[in-house]
Design a protein around this motif. Sequence first.
Motif, PDB file in Angstrom:
ATOM      1  N   LEU A 207       0.821  -1.217   0.000  1.00 50.99           N
ATOM      2  CA  LEU A 207       0.000   0.000   0.000  1.00 50.99           C
ATOM      3  C   LEU A 207       0.852   1.264   0.000  1.00 50.99           C
ATOM      4  N   LEU A 208       2.041   1.182   0.595  1.00 51.65           N
ATOM      5  CA  LEU A 208       2.945   2.334   0.584  1.00 51.65           C
ATOM      6  C   LEU A 208       3.414   2.673  -0.826  1.00 51.65           C
ATOM      7  N   ARG A 209       3.370   1.701  -1.717  1.00 50.33           N
ATOM      8  CA  ARG A 209       3.812   1.924  -3.095  1.00 50.33           C
ATOM      9  C   ARG A 209       2.711   2.509  -3.977  1.00 50.33           C
ATOM     10  N   VAL A 210       1.476   2.524  -3.464  1.00 54.46           N
ATOM     11  CA  VAL A 210       0.366   3.115  -4.218  1.00 54.46           C
ATOM     12  C   VAL A 210       0.395   4.624  -4.005  1.00 54.46           C
ATOM     13  N   ASN A 211       0.426   5.355  -5.100  1.00 56.02           N
ATOM     14  CA  ASN A 211       0.431   6.817  -5.021  1.00 56.02           C
ATOM     15  C   ASN A 211      -1.021   7.294  -5.103  1.00 56.02           C
ATOM     16  N   PHE A 212      -1.665   7.366  -3.943  1.00 57.15           N
ATOM     17  CA  PHE A 212      -3.070   7.757  -3.888  1.00 57.15           C
ATOM     18  C   PHE A 212      -3.263   9.211  -4.312  1.00 57.15           C
ATOM     19  N   TYR A 213      -2.269  10.063  -4.072  1.00 56.47           N
ATOM     20  CA  TYR A 213      -2.350  11.455  -4.531  1.00 56.47           C
ATOM     21  C   TYR A 213      -2.410  11.509  -6.051  1.00 56.47           C
ATOM     22  N   GLU A 214      -1.630  10.685  -6.691  1.00 52.75           N
ATOM     23  CA  GLU A 214      -1.596  10.651  -8.150  1.00 52.75           C
ATOM     24  C   GLU A 214      -2.956  10.220  -8.709  1.00 52.75           C
ATOM     25  N   ILE A 215      -3.555   9.220  -8.094  1.00 50.79           N
ATOM     26  CA  ILE A 215      -4.879   8.757  -8.527  1.00 50.79           C
ATOM     27  C   ILE A 215      -5.912   9.847  -8.287  1.00 50.79           C
ATOM     28  N   ALA A 216      -5.848  10.486  -7.123  1.00 50.69           N
ATOM     29  CA  ALA A 216      -6.794  11.561  -6.819  1.00 50.69           C
ATOM     30  C   ALA A 216      -6.673  12.695  -7.838  1.00 50.69           C
ATOM     31  N   ALA A 217      -5.455  13.064  -8.174  1.00 47.92           N
ATOM     32  CA  ALA A 217      -5.248  14.131  -9.155  1.00 47.92           C
ATOM     33  C   ALA A 217      -5.839  13.744 -10.507  1.00 47.92           C
ATOM     34  N   ALA A 218      -5.659  12.483 -10.910  1.00 41.21           N
ATOM     35  CA  ALA A 218      -6.210  12.018 -12.182  1.00 41.21           C
ATOM     36  C   ALA A 218      -7.740  12.023 -12.159  1.00 41.21           C
ATOM     37  N   LEU A 219      -8.325  11.599 -11.049  1.00 38.76           N
ATOM     38  CA  LEU A 219      -9.786  11.629 -10.911  1.00 38.76           C
ATOM     39  C   LEU A 219     -10.313  13.058 -10.980  1.00 38.76           C
ATOM     40  N   LEU A 220      -9.639  13.964 -10.306  1.00 38.19           N
ATOM     41  CA  LEU A 220     -10.063  15.368 -10.318  1.00 38.19           C
ATOM     42  C   LEU A 220      -9.936  15.971 -11.714  1.00 38.19           C
ATOM     43  N   THR A 221      -8.890  15.612 -12.420  1.00 40.86           N
ATOM     44  CA  THR A 221      -8.725  16.098 -13.797  1.00 40.86           C
ATOM     45  C   THR A 221      -9.854  15.590 -14.675  1.00 40.86           C
ATOM     46  N   GLU A 222     -10.150  14.308 -14.564  1.00 46.53           N
ATOM     47  CA  GLU A 222     -11.233  13.743 -15.369  1.00 46.53           C
ATOM     48  C   GLU A 222     -12.581  14.358 -15.002  1.00 46.53           C
ATOM     49  N   ALA A 223     -12.827  14.557 -13.713  1.00 46.95           N
ATOM     50  CA  ALA A 223     -14.089  15.164 -13.278  1.00 46.95           C
ATOM     51  C   ALA A 223     -14.190  16.601 -13.777  1.00 46.95           C
ATOM     52  N   SER A 224     -13.083  17.315 -13.717  1.00 48.19           N
ATOM     53  CA  SER A 224     -13.054  18.701 -14.183  1.00 48.19           C
ATOM     54  C   SER A 224     -13.327  18.787 -15.682  1.00 48.19           C
ATOM     55  N   GLU A 225     -12.717  17.893 -16.446  1.00 49.20           N
ATOM     56  CA  GLU A 225     -12.939  17.866 -17.895  1.00 49.20           C
ATOM     57  C   GLU A 225     -14.385  17.512 -18.225  1.00 49.20           C
ATOM     58  N   SER A 226     -14.979  16.609 -17.456  1.00 44.96           N
ATOM     59  CA  SER A 226     -16.376  16.236 -17.660  1.00 44.96           C
ATOM     60  C   SER A 226     -17.306  17.410 -17.380  1.00 44.96           C
ATOM     61  N   GLN A 227     -16.973  18.182 -16.343  1.00 46.98           N
ATOM     62  CA  GLN A 227     -17.773  19.357 -16.003  1.00 46.98           C
ATOM     63  C   GLN A 227     -17.709  20.403 -17.115  1.00 46.98           C
ATOM     64  N   LYS A 228     -16.544  20.564 -17.728  1.00 46.80           N
ATOM     65  CA  LYS A 228     -16.385  21.536 -18.814  1.00 46.80           C
ATOM     66  C   LYS A 228     -17.203  21.131 -20.035  1.00 46.80           C
ATOM     67  N   VAL A 229     -17.217  19.838 -20.339  1.00 51.06           N
ATOM     68  CA  VAL A 229     -17.968  19.330 -21.480  1.00 51.06           C
ATOM     69  C   VAL A 229     -19.461  19.503 -21.238  1.00 51.06           C
ATOM     70  N   ALA A 230     -19.892  19.259 -19.991  1.00 49.71           N
ATOM     71  CA  ALA A 230     -21.313  19.370 -19.646  1.00 49.71           C
ATOM     72  C   ALA A 230     -21.786  20.816 -19.654  1.00 49.71           C
TER      73      ALA A 230
END
Length: 98
Positions: free
Chosen positions: A74-97
């Motif tokens: 679990l220490l090797r999982v970069n949860f910040y990196e995943i969170a940033a990717a999720l936020l980017t995708e959510a942000s892009e979806s909001q712009k399209v909508a």
Amino acid sequence: MIVDFTSAETTTVVNWIESDEQRRHYWLTLAANALVRNDRTAAIPKISAALYEAVVETLPAVEGLAGDLIPRLLLRVNFYEIAAALLTEASESQKVAA
């Protein structure tokens, strides 16, 4: 979410999110809601912490070698990196909508 993640363990968690449409929708909705309430910098640790807790809850309680390895993996999982990717995708979806 097409991103080149920094570790195989991080990619494994991303694959877990994306393997189930309901789970993927949940995390993208959580990310979108976090962006409404916070700026991106404040949202990343919140999503990261929630994701870590969700992953830990899905793992079985085991003893022995597996019990020793799971926390280290679990220490090797970069949860910040995943969170940033999720936020980017959510942000892009909001712009399209919009």
